[in-house]
Design a protein around this motif. Structure first.
Motif, PDB file in Angstrom:
ATOM      1  N   ALA A 164       0.807  -1.209   0.000  1.00  0.00           N
ATOM      2  CA  ALA A 164       0.000   0.000   0.000  1.00  0.00           C
ATOM      3  C   ALA A 164       0.841   1.260   0.000  1.00  0.00           C
ATOM      4  CB  ALA A 164      -0.915   0.011   1.232  1.00  0.00           C
ATOM      5  N   CYS A 165       2.119   1.142   0.318  1.00  0.00           N
ATOM      6  CA  CYS A 165       2.986   2.322   0.383  1.00  0.00           C
ATOM      7  C   CYS A 165       3.521   2.643  -1.002  1.00  0.00           C
ATOM      8  CB  CYS A 165       4.137   2.067   1.347  1.00  0.00           C
ATOM      9  SG  CYS A 165       3.578   1.749   3.026  1.00  0.00           S
ATOM     10  N   SER A 166       2.697   3.215  -1.860  1.00  0.00           N
ATOM     11  CA  SER A 166       3.086   3.502  -3.238  1.00  0.00           C
ATOM     12  C   SER A 166       4.237   4.494  -3.248  1.00  0.00           C
ATOM     13  CB  SER A 166       1.895   4.077  -4.003  1.00  0.00           C
ATOM     14  OG  SER A 166       1.424   5.246  -3.373  1.00  0.00           O
ATOM     15  N   GLY A 167       5.196   4.246  -4.159  1.00  0.00           N
ATOM     16  CA  GLY A 167       6.325   5.139  -4.292  1.00  0.00           C
ATOM     17  C   GLY A 167       7.438   4.890  -3.298  1.00  0.00           C
ATOM     18  N   ARG A 168       7.294   3.938  -2.401  1.00  0.00           N
ATOM     19  CA  ARG A 168       8.329   3.635  -1.430  1.00  0.00           C
ATOM     20  C   ARG A 168       8.974   2.294  -1.759  1.00  0.00           C
ATOM     21  NH1 ARG A 168       5.810   4.797   4.567  1.00  0.00           N
ATOM     22  NH2 ARG A 168       5.161   6.955   4.252  1.00  0.00           N
ATOM     23  N   THR A 169      10.251   2.195  -1.456  1.00  0.00           N
ATOM     24  CA  THR A 169      10.897   0.896  -1.584  1.00  0.00           C
ATOM     25  C   THR A 169      10.339  -0.059  -0.535  1.00  0.00           C
ATOM     26  OG1 THR A 169      13.005  -0.277  -1.415  1.00  0.00           O
ATOM     27  CG2 THR A 169      12.771   1.707  -0.097  1.00  0.00           C
ATOM     28  N   PRO A 170      10.151  -1.341  -0.886  1.00  0.00           N
ATOM     29  CA  PRO A 170       9.608  -2.284   0.097  1.00  0.00           C
ATOM     30  C   PRO A 170      10.600  -2.627   1.207  1.00  0.00           C
ATOM     31  CG  PRO A 170      10.160  -3.420  -1.944  1.00  0.00           C
ATOM     32  CD  PRO A 170      10.290  -1.954  -2.209  1.00  0.00           C
ATOM     33  N   GLU A 171      11.912  -2.299   1.008  1.00  0.00           N
ATOM     34  CA  GLU A 171      12.882  -2.583   2.057  1.00  0.00           C
ATOM     35  C   GLU A 171      12.808  -1.479   3.111  1.00  0.00           C
ATOM     36  OE1 GLU A 171      13.845  -2.989  -1.229  1.00  0.00           O
ATOM     37  OE2 GLU A 171      13.623  -5.150  -1.008  1.00  0.00           O
ATOM     38  N   ARG A 172      12.461  -1.856   4.331  1.00  0.00           N
ATOM     39  CA  ARG A 172      12.336  -0.876   5.400  1.00  0.00           C
ATOM     40  C   ARG A 172      13.007  -1.432   6.655  1.00  0.00           C
ATOM     41  NH1 ARG A 172       5.987   0.570   5.423  1.00  0.00           N
ATOM     42  NH2 ARG A 172       6.662   2.462   6.497  1.00  0.00           N
ATOM     43  N   THR A 173      13.365  -0.518   7.563  1.00  0.00           N
ATOM     44  CA  THR A 173      14.049  -0.903   8.787  1.00  0.00           C
ATOM     45  C   THR A 173      13.286  -0.364   9.989  1.00  0.00           C
ATOM     46  OG1 THR A 173      16.215  -0.903   7.710  1.00  0.00           O
ATOM     47  CG2 THR A 173      16.199  -0.754  10.103  1.00  0.00           C
ATOM     48  N   LEU A 174      13.104  -1.219  10.998  1.00  0.00           N
ATOM     49  CA  LEU A 174      12.420  -0.850  12.232  1.00  0.00           C
ATOM     50  C   LEU A 174      13.336  -1.271  13.387  1.00  0.00           C
ATOM     51  CD1 LEU A 174       9.663   0.260  13.289  1.00  0.00           C
ATOM     52  CD2 LEU A 174       8.904  -2.103  13.447  1.00  0.00           C
ATOM     53  N   ARG A 175      13.998  -0.291  13.992  1.00  0.00           N
ATOM     54  CA  ARG A 175      15.006  -0.577  15.031  1.00  0.00           C
ATOM     55  C   ARG A 175      14.332  -0.620  16.402  1.00  0.00           C
ATOM     56  NH1 ARG A 175      17.912   4.791  13.468  1.00  0.00           N
ATOM     57  NH2 ARG A 175      15.666   5.246  13.540  1.00  0.00           N
ATOM     58  N   ILE A 176      14.619  -1.683  17.161  1.00  0.00           N
ATOM     59  CA  ILE A 176      14.044  -1.807  18.500  1.00  0.00           C
ATOM     60  C   ILE A 176      15.160  -1.776  19.542  1.00  0.00           C
ATOM     61  CG2 ILE A 176      13.911  -4.342  18.253  1.00  0.00           C
ATOM     62  CD1 ILE A 176      11.539  -4.217  20.253  1.00  0.00           C
ATOM     63  N   ALA A 177      15.079  -0.821  20.465  1.00  0.00           N
ATOM     64  CA  ALA A 177      16.042  -0.711  21.557  1.00  0.00           C
ATOM     65  C   ALA A 177      15.607  -1.651  22.670  1.00  0.00           C
ATOM     66  CB  ALA A 177      16.116   0.730  22.048  1.00  0.00           C
ATOM     67  N   ALA A 178      16.491  -2.533  23.062  1.00  0.00           N
ATOM     68  CA  ALA A 178      16.129  -3.592  24.017  1.00  0.00           C
ATOM     69  C   ALA A 178      16.790  -3.338  25.365  1.00  0.00           C
ATOM     70  CB  ALA A 178      16.506  -4.946  23.441  1.00  0.00           C
ATOM     71  N   GLY A 179      17.846  -4.076  25.679  1.00  0.00           N
ATOM     72  CA  GLY A 179      18.461  -3.945  26.989  1.00  0.00           C
ATOM     73  C   GLY A 179      19.822  -4.600  27.011  1.00  0.00           C
ATOM     74  N   GLU A 180      20.217  -5.060  28.192  1.00  0.00           N
ATOM     75  CA  GLU A 180      21.537  -5.652  28.360  1.00  0.00           C
ATOM     76  C   GLU A 180      21.549  -7.114  27.900  1.00  0.00           C
ATOM     77  OE1 GLU A 180      23.583  -4.733  32.124  1.00  0.00           O
ATOM     78  OE2 GLU A 180      21.763  -3.642  32.674  1.00  0.00           O
ATOM     79  N   PRO A 181      22.710  -7.594  27.440  1.00  0.00           N
ATOM     80  CA  PRO A 181      22.823  -9.013  27.088  1.00  0.00           C
ATOM     81  C   PRO A 181      22.458  -9.887  28.289  1.00  0.00           C
ATOM     82  CG  PRO A 181      24.743  -7.794  26.329  1.00  0.00           C
ATOM     83  CD  PRO A 181      23.961  -6.855  27.201  1.00  0.00           C
ATOM     84  N   GLY A 182      21.718 -10.950  28.027  1.00  0.00           N
ATOM     85  CA  GLY A 182      21.332 -11.871  29.086  1.00  0.00           C
ATOM     86  C   GLY A 182      20.057 -11.495  29.801  1.00  0.00           C
ATOM     87  N   GLY A 183      19.461 -10.352  29.430  1.00  0.00           N
ATOM     88  CA  GLY A 183      18.237  -9.909  30.070  1.00  0.00           C
ATOM     89  C   GLY A 183      17.000 -10.251  29.266  1.00  0.00           C
ATOM     90  N   PHE A 184      15.851 -10.037  29.887  1.00  0.00           N
ATOM     91  CA  PHE A 184      14.576 -10.394  29.273  1.00  0.00           C
ATOM     92  C   PHE A 184      14.255  -9.501  28.074  1.00  0.00           C
ATOM     93  CE2 PHE A 184       9.925 -10.380  29.022  1.00  0.00           C
ATOM     94  CZ  PHE A 184       9.651 -11.731  29.060  1.00  0.00           C
TER      95      PHE A 184
END
Length: 302
Positions: A17-37
């Motif tokens: 549905a996003c006409s004129g946009r490349t289908p490759e998109r990035t969604l960055r999620i900030a999580a936490g420390e290694p070993g954590g939930f």
């Protein structure tokens, strides 16, 4: 299988549905420390979202926790972030610096505040930590924010601010007497420490946490760790947060995954003690839902 197919079709529709946009998109999620939930959950969510939405990459960013994640969202360095409810409220009120406008995609899980000592420690309460040293969490974590409130009534307790893995090493070597951590049950690296040398959790009073209705009195369930069962502590909801600038179609796609793939978003180490309850997703407190999230919830639940 039918749910997976429907979710994939919905994701494909969002991208096409996003006409004129490349289908490759990035969604960055900030999580936490290694070993954590946070990191374990974010990794599973990223895999499910990427599978549901063709062409979408969802890298997981390590951080010190909630305060750092708010800063990453504010600066545009992350698109989503795991944030404790009391930290989100503080950010919106300007208590952490410039006010940050946050939006929520949902409330995911309950964090359990864990005040950890070694099994053979002579300490059995927070008051008994007077003249002893506690790591209250990484400097930019929501745990450290909560820890400062918890220790306000106990000025005799010496504080350090260590990331989790450093705190575990310091505890095991006897350099500190306890560590504070907020996360799922069991937290994988704490479970490893428990298996290796044995740990206990000290009881905590939610009334001392300084976050009012944003904190809940909870009991640690049986089986979380070997020597801890039904210990009272402080529960704090996790918010999957973003800013109003997140495209509505991506917000909607993530919410559909949260609802339709909930059973697959429980890190393996916590199965049986942690659940993603879809009935609580919209209970985001002081953080309003993103418009795309509202649309998804209305469509899924009416």
């Amino acid at each position: 299988m039918r749910r997976r197919a429907l979710l994939a079709l919905a994701g494909a529709g969002l991208v096409s549905a996003c006409s004129g946009r490349t289908p490759e998109r990035t969604l960055r999620i900030a999580a936490g420390e290694p070993g954590g939930f946070y990191t374990a959950f974010a990794g599973q969510l990223a895999a499910e979202v990427s599978a549901a939405v063709p062409g979408l990459r969802m890298p997981v960013l390590s951080s010190q926790g909630s305060v750092a994640n708010v800063e990453l969202l504010r600066d545009g360095s992350a698109d989503l972030g795991m944030v404790l409810a009391h930290t989100a409220a503080a950010a919106q009120n300007g208590d952490l610096g410039p006010r940050v406008q946050l939006r929520a995609l949902g409330q995911v899980y309950e964090n359990y505040t864990q005040l950890v000592v070694l099994a053979d420690s002579p300490v059995h309460s927070l008051a008994e930590l007077a003249e002893r040293t506690v790591s209250i969490g990484a400097p930019k974590s929501g745990t450290a924010l909560l820890g400062a409130h918890l220790l306000a009534a106990h000025p005799g307790v010496r504080r350090e601010s260590l990331p989790l893995e450093e705190a575990i090493d310091a505890l095991e070597r006897g350099r500190i007497d306890a560590l504070l951590w907020s996360g799922g049950l069991p937290t994988p690296v704490l479970k490893t420490l428990d298996d290796r040398v044995g740990i206990r959790l000290l009881p905590l009073d939610a009334a001392e946490a300084g976050c009012g209705p944003l904190c809940d009195p909870v009991l640690v369930p049986p089986g979380a760790y070997r020597r801890t069962s039904r210990t009272p502590t402080v529960g704090v909801p996790n918010i999957l947060a973003c800013t109003p600038e997140l495209p509505a179609d991506l917000a909607e796609a993530v919410v559909r995954v949260l609802v339709l793939r909930a059973p697959f978003l429980v890190p393996q180490q916590t199965v049986g003690t942690q659940f993603l309850d879809v009935r609580n997703l919209i209970s985001t407190g002081a953080v309003p839902l993103h418009s795309g999230a509202e649309r998804a919830y209305r469509d899924l639940h009416g």
